[in-house]
Write a protein that holds these residues in place. Structure first.
Motif, PDB file in Angstrom:
ATOM      1  N   UNK A 187     -16.914   2.611  -4.150  1.00  0.00           N
ATOM      2  CA  UNK A 187     -16.553   2.043  -2.855  1.00  0.00           C
ATOM      3  C   UNK A 187     -15.395   1.051  -2.995  1.00  0.00           C
ATOM      4  N   UNK A 188     -15.452   0.220  -4.027  1.00  0.00           N
ATOM      5  CA  UNK A 188     -14.383  -0.759  -4.247  1.00  0.00           C
ATOM      6  C   UNK A 188     -13.077  -0.060  -4.605  1.00  0.00           C
ATOM      7  N   UNK A 189     -13.171   1.008  -5.362  1.00  0.00           N
ATOM      8  CA  UNK A 189     -11.984   1.756  -5.768  1.00  0.00           C
ATOM      9  C   UNK A 189     -11.287   2.373  -4.555  1.00  0.00           C
ATOM     10  N   UNK A 190     -12.050   3.077  -3.740  1.00  0.00           N
ATOM     11  CA  UNK A 190     -11.476   3.739  -2.570  1.00  0.00           C
ATOM     12  C   UNK A 190     -10.973   2.717  -1.555  1.00  0.00           C
ATOM     13  N   UNK A 191     -11.712   1.648  -1.361  1.00  0.00           N
ATOM     14  CA  UNK A 191     -11.273   0.607  -0.418  1.00  0.00           C
ATOM     15  C   UNK A 191      -9.956  -0.026  -0.861  1.00  0.00           C
ATOM     16  N   UNK A 192      -9.789  -0.230  -2.166  1.00  0.00           N
ATOM     17  CA  UNK A 192      -8.520  -0.773  -2.657  1.00  0.00           C
ATOM     18  C   UNK A 192      -7.373   0.186  -2.355  1.00  0.00           C
ATOM     19  N   UNK A 193      -7.607   1.469  -2.580  1.00  0.00           N
ATOM     20  CA  UNK A 193      -6.574   2.474  -2.280  1.00  0.00           C
ATOM     21  C   UNK A 193      -6.107   2.355  -0.836  1.00  0.00           C
ATOM     22  N   UNK A 194      -7.044   2.239   0.083  1.00  0.00           N
ATOM     23  CA  UNK A 194      -6.671   2.202   1.492  1.00  0.00           C
ATOM     24  C   UNK A 194      -6.143   0.833   1.930  1.00  0.00           C
ATOM     25  N   UNK A 195      -6.455  -0.205   1.181  1.00  0.00           N
ATOM     26  CA  UNK A 195      -5.811  -1.501   1.419  1.00  0.00           C
ATOM     27  C   UNK A 195      -4.317  -1.412   1.096  1.00  0.00           C
ATOM     28  N   UNK A 196      -4.002  -0.752   0.007  1.00  0.00           N
ATOM     29  CA  UNK A 196      -2.594  -0.565  -0.371  1.00  0.00           C
ATOM     30  C   UNK A 196      -1.879   0.294   0.664  1.00  0.00           C
ATOM     31  N   UNK A 197      -2.520   1.363   1.090  1.00  0.00           N
ATOM     32  CA  UNK A 197      -1.923   2.236   2.108  1.00  0.00           C
ATOM     33  C   UNK A 197      -1.689   1.460   3.398  1.00  0.00           C
ATOM     34  N   UNK A 198      -2.654   0.609   3.760  1.00  0.00           N
ATOM     35  CA  UNK A 198      -2.558  -0.160   5.011  1.00  0.00           C
ATOM     36  C   UNK A 198      -1.415  -1.167   4.986  1.00  0.00           C
ATOM     37  N   UNK A 199      -0.955  -1.534   3.806  1.00  0.00           N
ATOM     38  CA  UNK A 199       0.177  -2.465   3.712  1.00  0.00           C
ATOM     39  C   UNK A 199       1.452  -1.853   4.284  1.00  0.00           C
ATOM     40  N   UNK A 259      -2.919   8.687  -0.770  1.00  0.00           N
ATOM     41  CA  UNK A 259      -1.746   7.994  -1.321  1.00  0.00           C
ATOM     42  C   UNK A 259      -0.524   8.904  -1.239  1.00  0.00           C
ATOM     43  N   UNK A 260      -0.718  10.152  -1.643  1.00  0.00           N
ATOM     44  CA  UNK A 260       0.383  11.120  -1.608  1.00  0.00           C
ATOM     45  C   UNK A 260       0.881  11.335  -0.185  1.00  0.00           C
ATOM     46  N   UNK A 261      -0.044  11.490   0.753  1.00  0.00           N
ATOM     47  CA  UNK A 261       0.348  11.743   2.133  1.00  0.00           C
ATOM     48  C   UNK A 261       1.044  10.523   2.752  1.00  0.00           C
ATOM     49  N   UNK A 262       0.633   9.325   2.357  1.00  0.00           N
ATOM     50  CA  UNK A 262       1.307   8.124   2.859  1.00  0.00           C
ATOM     51  C   UNK A 262       2.764   8.109   2.415  1.00  0.00           C
ATOM     52  N   UNK A 263       3.015   8.562   1.212  1.00  0.00           N
ATOM     53  CA  UNK A 263       4.389   8.653   0.716  1.00  0.00           C
ATOM     54  C   UNK A 263       5.145   9.779   1.408  1.00  0.00           C
TER      55      UNK A 263
END
Length: 255
Positions: A143-155, A51-55
């Motif tokens: 798994x659901x937690x991490x996948x949600x994080x990367x769904x947000x990043x993918x937006x 998340x930090x690196x995406x920002x």
């Protein structure tokens, strides 16, 4: 405080209360319970860095040739957080990322780091976070937690990424970790590295990173009503998946 920020904080207050009063904290009764907690929570420590690196990639200049960014306040903020998260001093004065410090704490306590290492190695061989997670034996909630994080990043929408970063992580960490310290620090076992890690986050996130994260949200959204709506949606979902993660870990402690 920005009135829109105040509105969001009021809207997510019930979820924050649910998180801060979660039964998980009372279940951390002994060193084995803390180990179980860390073995799942380490995945959240790891994915925070993405998340930090995406920002950082989008808000600062990391390309060649270099060009200055217009919003230097956000540049400084993200660079300051990156400095602390990626190259902080551990309890012995050695420079390490907070993720590596967390692994040190796990090793010191005898917690199992096999799954997180296996996941990272699998990820190096695959572009899919989801597929790499499926190869692990970690619990469904992780798994659901991490996948949600990367769904947000993918937006690729910075206000959404900033919302997950701020309201799902930085803004809630001081209260969340303080509860864990209070419950776990009654143990006689040696886990100085873990206590140091928690107190370091409370210090950074409560005094510095939390308030600056809220400023970042305000600057990214401006007067765009739709962005503010989406920030609230992501903030709620981020807390919901965190609560599910806590419930998943709590269920492990009962098994």
């Amino acid at each position: 405080m920005n009135s829109r920020i105040s509105f969001i904080e009021n809207e997510i207050a019930p979820l924050r209360q649910q998180l801060n009063q979660h039964s998980l904290y009372k279940k951390l009764e002994n060193i084995d319970d803390v180990k179980t907690f860390m073995e799942s929570h380490v995945f959240a420590v790891w994915d925070f860095m993405s998340l930090l690196k995406a920002l950082q990639i989008n808000l600062t200049s990391v390309s060649l040739p270099w060009f200055p960014k217009k919003n230097t306040n956000l540049v400084r903020f993200i660079n300051e957080i990156t400095l602390a998260e990626e190259s902080d001093f551990d309890k012995d004065g050695v420079v390490k990322s907070h993720f590596e410090m967390y692994l040190d704490a796990m090793n010191e306590m005898g917690a199992n780091t096999k799954e997180i290492h296996f996941f990272i190695e699998a990820l190096k061989q695959s572009t899919s976070v989801n597929k790499s997670l499926e190869k692990t034996n970690t619990i469904k909630a992780v798994k659901e937690f991490v996948n949600f994080t990367f769904e947000v990043i993918a937006s690729k929408q910075l206000h959404k990424i900033a919302s997950a970063f701020t309201f799902g992580r930085e803004d809630v960490i001081p209260d969340m970790f303080l509860n864990i310290v209070n419950e776990a620090s009654t143990e006689d076992n040696n886990y100085d590295s873990f206590v140091y890690y928690l107190k370091r986050h409370i210090e950074l996130d409560g005094d510095e990173h939390g308030p600056l994260s809220l400023q970042m949200i305000s600057e990214l959204c401006g007067n765009d009503d739709q962005k503010w709506i989406e920030v609230l949606e992501v903030a709620k979902k981020s807390l919901e998946v965190r609560i599910l993660l806590w419930s998943g870990i709590a269920a492990q402690l009962l098994s």
